[in-house]
Design a protein around this motif. Structure first.
Motif, PDB file in Angstrom:
ATOM      1  N   ARG A 125       2.289   1.588  -3.497  1.00 23.48           N
ATOM      2  CA  ARG A 125       1.263   2.060  -4.427  1.00 23.48           C
ATOM      3  C   ARG A 125       1.068   3.565  -4.303  1.00 23.48           C
ATOM      4  NH1 ARG A 125      -3.487   3.603  -5.875  1.00 23.48           N
ATOM      5  NH2 ARG A 125      -4.695   2.562  -7.496  1.00 23.48           N
ATOM      6  N   THR A 126       1.037   4.059  -3.069  1.00 21.76           N
ATOM      7  CA  THR A 126       0.902   5.499  -2.845  1.00 21.76           C
ATOM      8  C   THR A 126       2.080   6.248  -3.458  1.00 21.76           C
ATOM      9  OG1 THR A 126      -0.392   5.148  -0.837  1.00 21.76           O
ATOM     10  CG2 THR A 126       0.704   7.286  -1.062  1.00 21.76           C
ATOM     11  N   GLN A 174       0.834  -1.201   0.000  1.00 20.17           N
ATOM     12  CA  GLN A 174       0.000   0.000   0.000  1.00 20.17           C
ATOM     13  C   GLN A 174       0.872   1.256   0.000  1.00 20.17           C
ATOM     14  OE1 GLN A 174      -2.398  -1.018   3.443  1.00 20.17           O
ATOM     15  NE2 GLN A 174      -4.174  -1.470   2.153  1.00 20.17           N
ATOM     16  N   TYR A 202       3.960   5.258  -5.980  1.00 20.08           N
ATOM     17  CA  TYR A 202       3.830   5.202  -7.442  1.00 20.08           C
ATOM     18  C   TYR A 202       2.772   6.191  -7.927  1.00 20.08           C
ATOM     19  CZ  TYR A 202       6.493   0.821  -7.169  1.00 20.08           C
ATOM     20  OH  TYR A 202       7.437  -0.135  -6.934  1.00 20.08           O
TER      21      TYR A 202
END
Length: 72
Positions: free
Chosen positions: A52-53, A49, A55
């Motif tokens: 992902r943040t 997570q 990216y």
């Protein structure tokens, strides 16, 4: 595993692991292994997570400031 002094609480009742049947002790081991795997997966999820943040933030920084106007 030194079960003689270990306890487990099930539905609010504390049990001495050494007093449990062999089958029950086996299930205690299964629960502990499963709990450890769940914790490991939760840690991996937190890492993914976070990645992902990062990216998404990197993508946002690369996008043009003014969106191109396209005709539909």
């Amino acid at each position: 595993m030194a079960d003689e002094n270990q306890t487990i609480t099930i539905d609010g009742t504390e049990y001495n692991v050494a007093d449990l049947s062999e089958a029950a002790r086996s299930q205690v081991v299964n629960l502990r292994v499963t709990d450890a795997e769940i914790e490991k997966l939760n840690q991996q999820l937190a890492i993914f997570q976070t990645a992902r943040t990062a990216y998404a933030n990197a993508l946002a920084a690369e996008l043009p400031k003014e969106p191109s106007k396209t005709k539909h």
